[in-house]
Scaffold this active site. Structure first.
Site: not given
Ligand code: GLU
Length: 564
Positions: A267-269
């Site tokens: 994920s972008k996180r």
């Protein structure tokens, strides 16, 4: 088990029909690598069987789906070389391919369900729904919407509208066990009572994902729904809708999950986390400066560093660029901007949750199409192994033909800030040639950009200066090289090579002792393409200027060292 494919065609229920797959993104931004995998499998399946792949844009969330995001998805698919047979920009007999343009179609089918008492209007306010949800929670029950005994009629709808209540339509979900026949997982049973009456038409008049998806899969004659495992929970609702509408059920393929090396979802996180870690490792980091690079306040940066709030991806990228921090790539565009080739991406992604069956892993698109078979999809999770991707990229850099590689390099240079943008095609080809064996286009750029910098813009790497120039008479050697180069005519690779080798022999030292000072003088560090080619490309005049600049810059320090 998977149906057997007979040449170009799929057999189902005794009928022979061509395979039709669809990739159906809800465009909210750049294409995630997980979405790219779904698209790729839909494409490989269609190509392998001689069928059709449809691109359908599921843009029924008016707030989140934007035309810009749709364009990003389209661009990313095109960069990967995944071409759809029907959909935006190509059209086809089953359009429109944007769900936002099919509202009348959904309305017709919603009406059919309403007329048959298989769907009904509801007017609950968010507060009322929340109260019922809390009630269920208190009783430790699964929250399911309670269908009224008498379904509301048109008059009730008018009254609710007049009161300003939100009007939605819910589907009467049958209270029965539903079995999903999944090609990867086999029979998956969902017991009765698991799902309540879900919304099929929102208060803004748009259909929900479930409803639009089921109607379109039918009208677009989809034979194989290939999608991520996270959608398996939606499939019973889709099957129930299909039954109510008298539709057939397509083949379902839910692909296993891909996990990142850190163990979680890709994920972008991860990008934010990587940046936080990097900033925290910088001794006495200038937080004010870092915040200003991102266009945020120091307080906002502090909150981000302490995990109190998130900052936008663009800001994360800008700060990372400034600090020279490499962020993990998540979206397709990130890989493009890190200098990966689409051929390598496609090859690597194809092996996430699918196995080629043979020993060979490095495969071209044609080989993937030829080998593709749903029966070899894996149930187990796959790991997004970045080292493996880098190895794949290195191989594909060698495999693609020169013109294709040039095209990729030009596209890459066009989006990054590089002095190499000035170079013409012949020069770019030469650069690619002398960088043979490079792992990514980014590495080619990093190693070659010095050739295009102004002579006074060379940045010297401190370690390289200490180790190569200020030790073992490095600077003195550089002076000798300068004089010999100056005495030469045109600097061909061969002439430079002969001179440097001759000098090494004369001084009874290895070639490195001669070549490295020269390298540091022309590019500021010890990493460049082969030195003979580098000098030839840079030319005599620039080479001499850079050597002179270097000699001058470090002369005093060198003299001081000599005194010690
Ligand atoms: N629009 C859905 C998504 O982007 C599509 C899911 C499906 O393939 O049915 O997740």
């Amino acid at each position: 088990m998977a149906e057997k494919f007979n040449g170009e065609l799929a057999r189902r229920g005794g009928l022979v029909e061509p395979v039709v797959t669809r990739f159906a993104p809800s465009p909210t931004g750049y294409l995630h690598v997980g979405g790219a995998r779904t698209a790729l499998f839909c494409w490989l399946m269609a190509k392998h069987t001689g069928g059709t792949m449809i691109l359908r844009i599921e843009d029924t969330d008016q707030k989140r789906n934007t035309p810009a995001a749709t364009q990003q998805v389209i661009d990313d698919l095109r960069w990967l070389g995944i071409e759809w047979d029907e959909g935006p920009e190509v059209d086809g007999p089953n359009g429109p391919y944007f769900q936002s343009q099919r509202l009348d179609i959904y309305q017709k089918y919603t009406q059919k369900l309403l007329d048959a008492d298989l769907a009904y209007y509801c007017f609950d306010t968010p507060e009322e729904l929340e109260a019922t949800r809390k009630e269920s929670q208190a009783k430790k029950e699964n929250f399911l919407y309670r269908r009224p005994e008498k379904l509301p009629d048109e008059k009730d709808v008018e009254k609710a509208r007049a009161e300003g209540r939100p009007v939605v339509i819910r589907f009467c979900m049958p209270n029965e066990e539903i079995i999903v026949n999944d090609i990867v997982r086999g029979e998956v049973k969902f017991p009765a009572g698991e799902f309540g009456d879900f919304i099929i038409c929102k208060s803004d008049g748009y259909p929900t994902y479930h409803f639009a998806c089921v109607v379109d899969d039918m009208l677009m004659k989809i034979t194989h729904v290939i999608r991520g495992q996270e959608h398996l929970m939606n499939t019973p609702c889709h099957i129930a809708l299909q039954k109510a509408l008298g539709f057939r059920t397509p083949n379902y393929v839910h692909m296993s999950v891909t996990i990142s090396e850190g163990g979680g979802k890709l994920s972008k996180r991860e990008r934010g986390k990587t940046l936080v870690k990097a900033i925290k490792q910088i001794p006495n980091a200038d937080l004010e400066k870092i915040a200003s690079v991102g266009g945020i306040t120091s307080d906002e940066l502090n909150d981000f560093l302490n995990g109190k709030s998130q900052i936008e991806q663009e800001i994360i990228s800008a700060i990372a660029d400034y600090l020279g921090v490499h962020l993990p790539e998540i979206n397709v565009v990130d890989f493009f901007e890190s200098g990966y080739l689409p051929e390598a991406m496609v090859n690597f992604i194809a092996l996430l949750g699918w196995s080629s069956g043979g020993k060979k892993e490095i495969m071209t698109k044609d080989e993937l199409i030829e080998a593709f078979d749903l029966a070899r999809l894996t149930k187990t999770n796959s790991l997004f192994d970045r080292d493996k991707l880098l190895a794949f990229n290195t191989e594909h850099m060698k495999l693609v033909d020169k013109e294709t590689l040039l095209g990729h390099f030009k596209k890459y240079l066009a989006v990054i800030d590089s002095p190499i943008q000035k170079a013409d095609d012949d020069m770019l080809k030469r650069i690619l040639q002398i960088n043979e064996g490079a792992k990514t286009l980014e590495m080619v750029e990093h190693k070659s950009r010095f050739l295009f910098l102004d002579n006074d813009k060379i940045e010297y790497d401190e370690k390289a200066v200490q180790k190569v120039l200020l030790k073992d008479n490095g600077l003195a050697m550089l002076q000798i090289i300068r004089d010999r180069l100056d005495a030469m005519g045109e600097l061909s690779e061969k002439a430079v090579e002969d001179m440097l080798r001759g000098l090494a022999e004369e001084k009874q030292v290895g070639l490195g002792k001669v070549a490295q000072p020269l390298r540091v003088a022309i590019c500021g560090n010890t990493i460049s393409p082969p030195i003979f080619d580098s000098i030839q490309l840079l030319g005599k005049e620039n080479t001499l200027i850079r050597i002179d600049n270097t000699l001058q810059k470090f002369a005093a320090e060198n003299a001081k060292n000599a005194e010690k």
